[in-house]
Design a protein around this motif. Structure first.
Motif, short mmCIF file in Angstrom:
data_model
loop_
_atom_site.label_atom_id
_atom_site.label_comp_id
_atom_site.label_asym_id
_atom_site.label_seq_id
_atom_site.Cartn_x
_atom_site.Cartn_y
_atom_site.Cartn_z
N ARG A 1 38.17 56.68 35.63
CA ARG A 1 37.87 56.66 34.19
C ARG A 1 38.26 55.31 33.57
N ALA A 2 39.41 54.77 34.00
CA ALA A 2 39.86 53.50 33.45
C ALA A 2 38.89 52.37 33.80
N VAL A 3 38.46 52.32 35.05
CA VAL A 3 37.53 51.26 35.47
C VAL A 3 36.22 51.36 34.70
N SER A 4 35.73 52.58 34.56
CA SER A 4 34.46 52.79 33.86
C SER A 4 34.55 52.39 32.40
N ALA A 5 35.68 52.71 31.75
CA ALA A 5 35.82 52.43 30.32
C ALA A 5 36.14 50.96 30.06
N PHE A 6 36.95 50.35 30.91
CA PHE A 6 37.46 49.01 30.63
C PHE A 6 36.59 47.89 31.19
N LYS A 7 35.93 48.14 32.31
CA LYS A 7 35.04 47.15 32.96
C LYS A 7 35.79 45.84 33.26
N PRO A 8 36.75 45.89 34.18
CA PRO A 8 37.57 44.70 34.47
C PRO A 8 36.81 43.67 35.29
N ASP A 9 37.34 42.43 35.26
CA ASP A 9 36.85 41.36 36.12
C ASP A 9 37.64 41.28 37.42
N VAL A 10 38.87 41.77 37.40
CA VAL A 10 39.74 41.72 38.58
C VAL A 10 40.74 42.87 38.49
N ARG B 1 32.86 47.84 43.86
CA ARG B 1 31.79 48.27 42.96
C ARG B 1 31.82 47.58 41.60
N HIS B 2 33.04 47.24 41.13
CA HIS B 2 33.17 46.83 39.73
C HIS B 2 33.66 45.41 39.51
N THR B 3 34.31 44.78 40.47
CA THR B 3 34.89 43.45 40.23
C THR B 3 34.44 42.44 41.27
N ASN B 4 33.31 42.69 41.91
CA ASN B 4 32.84 41.80 42.98
C ASN B 4 33.89 41.62 44.06
N GLY B 5 34.69 42.66 44.28
CA GLY B 5 35.69 42.66 45.34
C GLY B 5 37.01 42.04 44.96
N ARG B 6 37.14 41.46 43.76
CA ARG B 6 38.37 40.75 43.40
C ARG B 6 39.54 41.72 43.23
N GLY C 1 38.20 32.01 44.20
CA GLY C 1 37.15 32.29 45.15
C GLY C 1 37.52 32.00 46.59
N ARG C 2 38.75 31.56 46.82
CA ARG C 2 39.17 31.31 48.20
C ARG C 2 39.22 32.60 49.00
N ALA C 3 39.54 33.71 48.34
CA ALA C 3 39.61 35.01 49.00
C ALA C 3 39.06 36.07 48.07
N ASP C 4 38.58 37.16 48.65
CA ASP C 4 38.20 38.32 47.85
C ASP C 4 39.43 39.12 47.45
N ARG C 5 40.41 39.16 48.37
CA ARG C 5 41.61 39.97 48.17
C ARG C 5 42.81 39.17 48.66
N ALA D 1 40.42 38.32 53.09
CA ALA D 1 41.73 38.71 52.59
C ALA D 1 42.76 37.70 53.05
N LEU D 2 43.72 37.39 52.18
CA LEU D 2 44.80 36.47 52.51
C LEU D 2 46.15 37.14 52.30
N TRP D 3 47.07 36.81 53.16
CA TRP D 3 48.45 37.30 53.13
C TRP D 3 49.32 36.15 52.61
N ILE D 4 50.07 36.38 51.54
CA ILE D 4 50.94 35.33 51.01
C ILE D 4 52.28 35.38 51.74
#
Length: 395
Positions: A248-257, A295-300, A126-130, A5-8
């Protein structure tokens, strides 16, 4: 080197200040950072700078109208010309409005955008997960005007940057008590950006939008979910609706981030709304978003700040809990295991101000057993459940 995780750094963004009396005040940022540092929860090695103002300006030009950008620039002068002042109201920047122009407004607004794009880039590269940019989350700004304390829409800028550079599908989650209207309308017809907002119903609160029938337009139909909550909603109902809606939104939309906005003005102490939640929701919502990202965005996960107008009692605790979740700090285990989350650091806050309340919370969470229960609790809960059933029909 890859950080979890990074703090801006938000030092430059603290110049985004309308006046000392304005409710949207950067003292919230200073109080939050001070609290985290006193907990040994924010290390300089995790702090990264924002992008340059010129890089931010390029993105702002893609999402905001040229005449509006010109007006922001002109009204940022120490003494704007009379002809520019006459146009201020047209662009939502009139001196007597909620988003009044101020000296160096353009640079301060670009600094906010620069931080949010930096957070998005840190995660997508890819420098940070979050990554967290607490000065961001100015979700009410429109392409052609300012609104609701927001000049440039840094959340829309970060999402636009992600879309143009990486082509990723973005789930935007807005937990501010006020509807995330600006971000919604920026992407209302975009099928690759899903906007979800939980907020007090627009029947009673600014900006008067965000009803459950707002589901998107044209190709973007179905990529929008609003969860308008009844006034005086409490923790259990708020969290139940939020959990069902976001899962429900995550399941229906399947986001990358996931890009999330963390206004913390749904707290009972906040002076600008009528929701009656406690600090508990600000512990639980980041936990759920983190679990969904894992679970759904590889931590992004990119997180931004937002509203919150009880500067001393609410915002620092809520935003600190967000960072502790994002960074996986071991202090969370203690907070979760102790009554009321355990004590805040001795001597916090050391910041002196004539606006500092006489009584400040001494624990991470609130003792709601001392609060007067809402007399319409069951009715409010039932209305929120009925709203959810309708809101989810298109997913």
């Amino acid at each position: 080197m890859s950080f979890r995780a990074l703090w801006i750094d938000n030092t430059a963004s603290r110049q985004y200040c309308f006046s000392e009396q304005h409710p949207f005040h950067p003292i919230r940022l200073e109080l939050t950072e001070q609290l985290l540092r006193q907990c040994d929860a924010l290390d300089d090695s995790l702090v990264m700078p924002p992008l340059s103002l010129e890089e931010a300006r390029d993105t702002v030009r893609r999402i905001h109208r040229p005449d509006y950008i010109a007006a922001v620039s002109a009204l940022s002068a120490p003494s704007p010309r009379p002809e520019d002042i006459r146009l201020a109201a047209q662009y939502g920047l009139d001196a007597d409005g909620d988003t009044p122009y101020f000296p160096d407004m353009e640079a301060a607004s670009l600094a906010v955008v620069a931080g949010s794009i930096a957070a998005a880039e840190a995660v997508m590269s890819g420098r940070a997960d979050r990554a967290l940019h607490l000065a961001g989350g100015l979700h009410h700004a429109f392409p052609d005007r300012a609104s609701g304390f927001c000049v440039y829409n840094d959340a829309a800028a970060a999402i636009s940057s992600i879309r143009s550079k990486y082509g990723a599908r973005v789930l935007y989650i807005d937990t501010d008590v006020h509807h995330g209207d600006g971000v919604q309308w920026f992407f209302y017809d975009d099928p690759d950006v899903f906007t979800l907002s939980i907020h007090e119903t627009g029947k009673f609160l600014f900006p008067g939008t965000g009803f459950h029938h707002e589901w998107g337009h044209s190709a973007g139909y179905g990529a929008c979910l609003n969860l308008p909550m009844e006034p005086y909603t409490e923790d259990d109902s708020w969290l139940d609706i939020f959990r069902h809606g976001v899962e429900r939104a995550v399941s229906a939309f399947k986001p990358d981030v996931i890009v999330s906005q963390h206004g913390c003005d749904a707290h009972a102490f906040d002076p600008l709304a009528h929701i009656h939640c406690s600090m508990r929701i600000y512990r639980e919502m980041p936990r759920l978003i983190r679990e969904l990202a894992d679970r759904h965005t590889n931590g992004r996960w990119v997180a931004l700040g937002g509203g919150g107008y009880d500067h001393w009692r609410v915002v620092p605790r809520a935003w600190s809990l967000l960072w502790l979740e994002m960074s996986g700090h071991p202090l969370l285990e203690r907070i979760d295991s102790l009554p009321l989350g355990g004590p805040l650091p001795e001597g916090w806050p050391s910041l002196d101000s004539p606006l500092k309340p006489d009584q400040l919370p001494r624990t991470w969470l609130d003792d709601t057993s001392t609060w007067t229960p809402m007399p319409r609790r069951q009715e409010i809960t039932d209305k929120n459940k009925a709203m959810l059933d309708i809101a989810l029909q298109h997913l």
